[in-house]
Design an enzyme around this catalytic site. Structure first.
Site, mmCIF file in Angstrom:
data_model
loop_
_atom_site.group_PDB
_atom_site.id
_atom_site.type_symbol
_atom_site.label_atom_id
_atom_site.label_comp_id
_atom_site.label_asym_id
_atom_site.label_seq_id
_atom_site.Cartn_x
_atom_site.Cartn_y
_atom_site.Cartn_z
ATOM 1 N N ASP A 139 -2.634 1.968 -6.201
ATOM 2 C CA ASP A 139 -1.656 2.084 -5.127
ATOM 3 C C ASP A 139 -1.613 0.890 -4.188
ATOM 4 O O ASP A 139 -0.926 0.948 -3.163
ATOM 5 C CB ASP A 139 -1.907 3.359 -4.320
ATOM 6 N N GLU A 140 -2.298 -0.195 -4.488
ATOM 7 C CA GLU A 140 -2.212 -1.354 -3.607
ATOM 8 C C GLU A 140 -2.379 -2.646 -4.382
ATOM 9 O O GLU A 140 -3.001 -2.692 -5.436
ATOM 10 C CB GLU A 140 -3.233 -1.270 -2.464
ATOM 11 N N ASP B 119 0.854 -1.193 0.000
ATOM 12 C CA ASP B 119 0.000 0.000 0.000
ATOM 13 C C ASP B 119 0.884 1.235 0.000
ATOM 14 O O ASP B 119 1.533 1.552 1.006
ATOM 15 C CB ASP B 119 -0.902 -0.016 1.242
#
Length: 446
Positions: A109-110, A15
């Site tokens: 983003d993860e 993350d």
């Protein structure tokens, strides 16, 4: 795809920390160490991401931008740059695939990574996972200039919870023998699928933490919630999550739904809820770089009869306003007078998201109209298409970014990721020497 080995902490959840804001601070030296808010910048905007400096003031994701401005009027409010975020995301996902071919991106983003996919026979104990994860975090920092928090455990659930425990810039590896102790004090809402309605129902029966659910026993939760939900919740409360890490998945649709505590008959209320669901769906679409052509609603009546209505558009969309509008129109053809117990909104017929601006005001949720706020002075509307944070190039001054615009003028700060904080200049918004530009290239060797 086989489920993860629950006896080994070989599942990672990656993350990137305050991702959109962190990219802005990296590329704009004058914003480093200062509060930055990325999202809709107009009067009905919402916050997509806030830097940690902005979070100190109480600003968080999905907050109306007007409220954020009152909490921290001196923050930098930027419209967002999808191309810059996508470029960094591609770099990070590439590093993740060097760890294992089993990489499941969740958003820009993860992602999840299952280290067992390496197939090298390595035993993924705490020491081995820690070594690999720390090297990955260092590689991300060296390549992109950004920090990433990593959680590791025997399942997706534990890895996801672990990655959030010590953010930002942290690694938490949970040995399977210690996961029950880790989960026990956490609120029940940390379990996927437990929303506000389920949490309130559990609270009324004395369950507020994951540990209380685990101690209740399967039969008690089945009695309260039914066989499927009760058994699943009891397993998750003990960290048992058989979901595999699925690489290269191809989404066919994205949807969200809400089950109501009491049957609803007020059409305006249902329309507002449809708008909120549309925002959830389109946020997920934009995070995955997708758009869709077919809007669908799902309505379950008081007697459990379910109706589905859909509409195929002439173009793909990922804007919440458009999806919400079509959802409302589809809902208008359904009789709600006897009571509705569930409402869902979905988008299918997915394709790649082609628009350049992920976070434009046109994508803001209509539900923002429901927020009652004190009247405030509106910021000037951006002129000539200039948006705060936008990358630009000037014939004489070189590359920079838009600090603000309005009343026929545009203010630009000339700097980049490898320069000191730059000079500020103001131009006419139709200055022929000023033009939009691609995001600057971050060079880790600089």
């Amino acid at each position: 795809m086989p489920p993860p080995d629950p006896s080994r902490p070989g599942v990672l959840h990656l993350d990137l920390d305050a991702f959109f804001a962190a990219v802005e601070q990296r590329d704009k030296p004058s914003l480093r160490g200062k509060p930055v808010v990325v999202g809709g910048v107009g009067g009905r905007g919402v916050v997509a991401t806030a830097s940690y400096e902005a979070r100190v003031f109480g600003i968080g994701s999905a907050m109306p931008t007007g409220q954020a401005r009152r909490l921290c009027p001196n923050a930098a409010y930027l419209a967002g740059r999808f191309e810059a975020y996508r470029r960094v995301s591609s770099q990070v996902m590439g590093l993740a695939r060097e760890l294992s071919p089993l990489v499941e991106p969740v958003s820009l983003d993860e992602a999840y990574v299952d280290l067992s996919g390496r197939g090298d026979g390595r035993v993924w104990d705490v020491a081995a996972v820690t070594e690999v994860a720390e090297r990955f975090r260092a590689d991300v920092k060296a390549l992109t200039g950004l920090t990433v928090s990593v959680g590791a455990g025997g399942s997706k659930l534990v890895a996801k919870i672990a990655s959030d425990l010590r953010k930002p810039d942290a690694l938490v590896v949970v040995p399977p023998a210690e996961q029950a102790e880790l989960l026990a004090p956490l609120p029940v809402q940390r379990i996927p699928g437990v929303g506000s309605v389920s949490a309130e129902r559990l609270r009324r029966h004395g369950f507020t933490t994951i540990g209380e659910l685990a101690r209740a026993g399967e039969s008690e939760l089945v009695r309260l919630l039914g066989r499927a939900h009760g058994s699943g919740l009891w397993a998750l409360s003990r960290g048992i999550d058989p979901r595999p890490v699925v690489s290269e998945r191809e989404a066919k649709s994205v949807s969200a739904e809400e089950t109501f505590g009491v049957d609803l008959t007020d059409r305006r209320d249902l329309e507002h809820r449809a708008a909120r669901l549309a925002e959830r769906v389109t946020s997920r679409l934009r995070a995955q770089g997708l758009a869709g052509r077919t809007v669908t609603i799902k309505v379950r009546r008081y007697d459990f009869q379910t109706a589905n209505r859909s509409r195929t558009l002439q173009h793909a969309t990922s804007t919440s306003r458009e999806v919400a509008r079509h959802a409302r129109e589809l809902l208008s053809g359904i009789d709600v007078s006897d009571g509705i117990r569930l409402l869902g909104v979905g988008v299918s017929g997915l394709t790649g998201y082609a628009q350049a601006d992920l976070l434009s005001d046109a994508d803001e949720p209509e539900v923002a109209e429901l927020v009652e706020e004190e009247p405030e002075e509106e910021a000037p509307e951006p002129s000539a298409g200039w948006r705060p944070g936008q990358d630009v190039e000037h014939d004489d001054h070189g590359p920079g970014w838009v600090q603000g615009s309005g009343t026929g003028r545009v203010t630009v700060r000339f700097e980049g990721p490898h320069t000191p904080p730059g000079r500020i200049r103001t131009f006419a918004d139709d200055d022929p020497a000023l033009r939009p530009a691609d995001p600057p290239v971050y060079d880790p060797r600089a």
